[in-house]
Design a protein around this motif. Structure first.
Motif, short mmCIF file in Angstrom:
data_model
loop_
_atom_site.label_atom_id
_atom_site.label_comp_id
_atom_site.label_asym_id
_atom_site.label_seq_id
_atom_site.Cartn_x
_atom_site.Cartn_y
_atom_site.Cartn_z
N CYS A 13 0.85 -1.19 0.00
CA CYS A 13 0.00 0.00 0.00
C CYS A 13 0.89 1.23 0.00
CB CYS A 13 -0.93 0.01 1.22
SG CYS A 13 -2.03 1.44 1.22
N PRO A 19 -8.95 4.90 3.06
CA PRO A 19 -8.95 4.04 4.25
C PRO A 19 -10.30 3.35 4.39
CG PRO A 19 -8.72 6.37 4.85
CD PRO A 19 -8.84 6.30 3.37
N LEU A 20 -10.33 2.31 5.21
CA LEU A 20 -11.57 1.61 5.47
C LEU A 20 -12.58 2.56 6.12
CD1 LEU A 20 -10.18 -1.71 6.99
CD2 LEU A 20 -11.11 -1.37 4.69
N THR A 90 -2.36 2.32 8.68
CA THR A 90 -1.61 2.37 7.42
C THR A 90 -1.26 3.82 7.16
OG1 THR A 90 -2.76 0.39 6.66
CG2 THR A 90 -1.65 1.72 4.98
N ILE A 93 -2.09 5.89 3.92
CA ILE A 93 -3.46 6.34 3.62
C ILE A 93 -4.10 7.09 4.79
CG2 ILE A 93 -3.84 4.59 1.85
CD1 ILE A 93 -5.51 3.02 3.92
N SER A 97 -6.34 -0.05 6.88
CA SER A 97 -6.50 -0.87 5.69
C SER A 97 -6.68 -2.32 6.12
CB SER A 97 -5.26 -0.75 4.78
OG SER A 97 -4.16 -1.45 5.35
N GLN A 98 -7.00 -3.17 5.19
CA GLN A 98 -7.13 -4.60 5.45
C GLN A 98 -5.82 -5.13 6.06
OE1 GLN A 98 -9.98 -6.39 4.52
NE2 GLN A 98 -9.29 -8.49 4.70
#
Length: 113
Positions: A13, A19-20, A90, A93, A97-98
């Motif tokens: 990434c 982002p989520l 993360t 971002i 993230s996953q």
């Protein structure tokens, strides 16, 4: 059906993705153990572990370091006598993230003494 988080691999990434969402993060939190808490702003997850002594804490941290290097995704760590605190997000971002959840699930899978 997707594989469990602990069996997945992190994807590189470098930014450029969102982002989520809070709902996505909440859904993934259900797959982690009780050590993990979602930050109020939804941009990180944090866990805390207690150990009987410094040696056990450092053994745990070394196992986490192995996961981080294997997955090329690294947490922020705070460690001392009998404890470890860990935060995943993360940085590229500015949120979750996953990858953060994959690594947290791999930490959850570590054996505990």
């Amino acid at each position: 059906m997707n594989a469990p988080l602990s069996e997945q691999r992190c994807k590189p990434c470098e930014g450029g993705v969102a982002p989520l969402s809070p709902n996505e993060a909440q859904s993934l939190m259900k797959q982690l153990n009780e050590h993990w808490q979602l930050a109020e702003d939804g941009r990180s997850i944090r866990g805390e572990w207690k150990f009987r002594n410094f040696y056990q804490a450092m053994s745990f941290v070394n196992a986490v370091a192995h996961i981080a290097n294997t997955e090329d995704h690294h947490p922020d760590l705070e460690v001392g006598y009998g404890y470890c605190r860990m935060t995943y997000n993360t940085h590229a971002i500015g949120g979750l993230s996953q990858n953060d959840f994959i690594c947290a699930a791999k930490v959850d899978a570590l054996p505990r003494t």
